[in-house]
Design a protein around this motif. Structure first.
Motif, PDB file in Angstrom:
ATOM      1  N   SER A 140      -1.632  -0.998  -8.861  1.00 26.14           N
ATOM      2  CA  SER A 140      -2.601  -1.975  -8.389  1.00 26.14           C
ATOM      3  C   SER A 140      -3.366  -1.430  -7.182  1.00 26.14           C
ATOM      4  O   SER A 140      -2.776  -0.848  -6.272  1.00 26.14           O
ATOM      5  CB  SER A 140      -1.897  -3.276  -8.010  1.00 26.14           C
ATOM      6  N   LYS A 143      -2.159  -2.786  -3.845  1.00 29.00           N
ATOM      7  CA  LYS A 143      -0.908  -2.179  -3.413  1.00 29.00           C
ATOM      8  C   LYS A 143      -1.150  -0.773  -2.876  1.00 29.00           C
ATOM      9  O   LYS A 143      -0.550  -0.369  -1.870  1.00 29.00           O
ATOM     10  CB  LYS A 143       0.070  -2.137  -4.592  1.00 29.00           C
ATOM     11  N   LYS A 146      -2.821  -1.052   0.635  1.00 27.79           N
ATOM     12  CA  LYS A 146      -1.882  -1.494   1.669  1.00 27.79           C
ATOM     13  C   LYS A 146      -0.884  -0.388   2.028  1.00 27.79           C
ATOM     14  O   LYS A 146      -0.527  -0.220   3.198  1.00 27.79           O
ATOM     15  CB  LYS A 146      -1.141  -2.743   1.182  1.00 27.79           C
ATOM     16  N   LYS A 147      -0.437   0.355   1.011  1.00 32.55           N
ATOM     17  CA  LYS A 147       0.478   1.463   1.277  1.00 32.55           C
ATOM     18  C   LYS A 147      -0.217   2.544   2.107  1.00 32.55           C
ATOM     19  O   LYS A 147       0.389   3.142   3.011  1.00 32.55           O
ATOM     20  CB  LYS A 147       0.980   2.052  -0.046  1.00 32.55           C
TER      21      LYS A 147
END
Length: 218
Positions: A140, A143, A146-147
């Motif tokens: 995603s 995701k 954000k990582k």
């Protein structure tokens, strides 16, 4: 203004310096520019084919080129030491031979130096490669972004902005998604901002990744 000009070129002479340093006559300037592109493409292709990691990352933060009449000095800044440990001298010699063959330079000596950088995830090119690898594996996009921000926070940066454009998650209509953490003063010339634009090919089309990292303010 920050969205209408390259942030690196906007700050040349203040917080940024040229990645290529050489002088040429006006009639020969285009030849020197083309030569720089051949050097960078040859290095990236070699690294991609030989020491690319399983995650799809090449680990090149930037390539600096310095030219003199009888010497071409190339400095490769890489972020992952494990890419440099195994057969380092042999690989550097092989890389030099490939670049010399590509340039067909007889009267000039070519010297390639590989330098390790600290905090690799504080450099947008390496961070963009990480996000590109996640998108290729159909992770995603939220995701992945954000990582990437979590990794950047470990590098002690003051702010980051990540933008992804294209057919995100395979949707029919292309769109732009972005996320920001901390301060990213794009219109402040004194702000030291590192930037990169990266293209990634996925099974559902081409996506564009742009990353701004606010390092410090002078």
């Amino acid at each position: 203004m920050g969205q209408k000009i390259n942030p690196l070129g906007f700050r040349l002479g203040t917080t940024q310096s040229h990645h290529s340093r050489w002088f040429a006559q006006p009639k020969k300037y285009s030849e020197g520019l083309e030569e720089d592109k051949k050097i960078r493409d040859c290095i990236k292709n070699y690294v991609q084919k030989t020491i690319r990691t399983s995650s799809g990352m090449e680990g090149i933060a930037r390539i600096e080129i310095q030219k003199r009449i009888d010497l071409i000095q190339v400095i490769i800044y890489m972020g992952f030491p494990k890419l440099l440990i195994e057969d380092k001298s042999r690989r550097v010699e092989e890389l030099q031979m490939n670049v010399q063959k590509e340039l067909n330079c007889v009267n000039r000596k070519l010297n390639i130096v590989i330098t390790r950088i600290s905090n690799p995830y504080g450099h947008p090119n390496i961070l963009a490669e990480f996000i590109a690898g996640q998108l290729r594996n159909r992770v995603s996009f939220r995701k992945a972004m954000k990582k990437a921000i979590e990794l950047t926070e470990q590098a002690n940066t003051k702010g980051i902005q990540v933008q992804i454009a294209g057919r995100i998650d395979g949707k029919e209509i292309a769109r732009v998604e972005w996320i920001r953490e901390g301060r990213v003063p794009l219109q402040t010339i004194e702000a030291k901002i590192d930037y990169c634009s990266y293209t990634v090919r996925t099974i559902y089309g081409v996506l564009g990744i742009k990353i701004w990292i606010f390092v410090d303010e002078e």
